[in-house]
Write a protein that holds these residues in place. Structure first.
Motif, short mmCIF file in Angstrom:
data_model
loop_
_atom_site.label_atom_id
_atom_site.label_comp_id
_atom_site.label_asym_id
_atom_site.label_seq_id
_atom_site.Cartn_x
_atom_site.Cartn_y
_atom_site.Cartn_z
N LYS A 60 0.83 -1.21 0.00
CA LYS A 60 0.00 0.00 0.00
C LYS A 60 0.86 1.26 0.00
N ILE A 65 -3.57 7.36 -5.58
CA ILE A 65 -4.95 7.84 -5.71
C ILE A 65 -5.15 8.23 -7.18
N GLY A 80 -1.10 9.57 -10.65
CA GLY A 80 -1.92 9.90 -9.48
C GLY A 80 -1.03 10.30 -8.32
N ASN A 81 -1.65 10.59 -7.18
CA ASN A 81 -0.92 11.00 -5.98
C ASN A 81 -0.77 9.83 -5.04
N LEU A 83 -0.93 7.37 -1.99
CA LEU A 83 -1.90 7.20 -0.91
C LEU A 83 -1.27 7.51 0.44
#
Length: 274
Positions: A60, A65, A80-81, A83
């Protein structure tokens, strides 16, 4: 008639005893293949050279994101950014951000091969582009006069973790058995001074550095003097990532240690002089 009636059963019994006994013969078919249905598992993608799995972080910590629906990169893979910005490989938190708690600004590691627009170069203002700048970096070489009588180079203190350790030259196992080690190709005072130590065992000096927060203090004492630094980032990086060992223009210390049960990664803490 009565005699015949009695003789008949006796005759049958005699015939039965004269017939040789034989085992019953029968066969039982084994069960067929069970109907498990088709597998729903997804086979891992392997590399084309030797068949090994690629060395990619799939935890993770590397999750992204997704971009906003309809944006230019909405359908582009691996965009994306992060998490978990403070744990994402290859990312650093900007100064003033909070690592544990509020969300901070995430910035990529600096790229010294590009010059942002607005920088004055040779009397004129650039508009941005690729170049090979030579930033003014600090560097202090380790010389014989910088050693203390005990054979160490410095004393490193992290008050919030109760760390007070002597620093020796090198990062080999024999060095780290005595205390913290100094990366031989990095500065010992001006610029970026880099150190390593164990994260477990009887000499787990850096075992908790990943819990440091923005603003925590670190002090370094050498024969050049004593400096105090403030933590600006805590990163989980690949063991092959050496970008944080590069010289810097600002005075800072960078601490490295292993990640428990993840041999391919390292914790890296950057603190800048205050």
């Amino acid at each position: 008639m009565k005699k015949l009636t009695m003789l008949f059963p006796l005759l049958c019994l005699t015939l039965a005893l004269t017939v040789p006994a034989s085992a019953l013969e029968y066969s039982i078919d084994g069960p067929g293949d069970p109907e498990y249905g088709k597998s729903t598992s997804i086979e891992p993608v392997i590399t084309a050279d030797r068949g090994e799995l690629p060395n990619v972080d799939v935890s993770k910590n590397a999750a992204l994101i997704p971009p906003t629906f309809g944006s230019p990169t909405a359908y582009t893979l691996n965009t994306g950014n992060p998490l978990t910005p403070n744990l994402a490989p290859g990312y650093m938190l900007g100064e003033g951000t909070v690592i544990s708690g509020n969300t901070g600004v995430t910035v990529a590691p600096p790229d010294f091969n590009s010059i942002p627009s607005g920088i004055v170069s040779n009397g004129g203002t650039t508009t941005g582009g690729t170049a090979t700048p030579t930033p003014s970096t600090g560097y202090t070489e380790v010389t014989s006069d910088l050693y203390y009588s005990g054979g160490y180079l410095a004393v490193l203190k992290i008050p919030s973790l109760n760390v007070n350790v002597k620093v020796y030259e090198g990062t080999g196992s024999s060095i780290l058995a005595k205390g913290a080690g100094h990366f031989e190709d990095t500065s010992i005072w001006d610029g970026n001074a880099c150190f390593a130590a164990h994260n477990r065992g009887t000499n787990a000096i850096f075992g908790q550095i990943h819990t440091l927060e923005t603003g925590d203090r670190i002090t370094l004492t050498t024969k050049e003097g004593t400096r105090t630094y403030s933590v600006t980032s805590v990163n989980k990086i690949s063991e092959t990532d050496s970008s944080l060992l590069a010289p810097t223009a600002e005075n800072c210390v960078t601490l490295f240690t292993c990640v428990r049960d993840q041999r391919d990664y390292r914790w890296a803490v950057r603190a800048v002089e205050v």
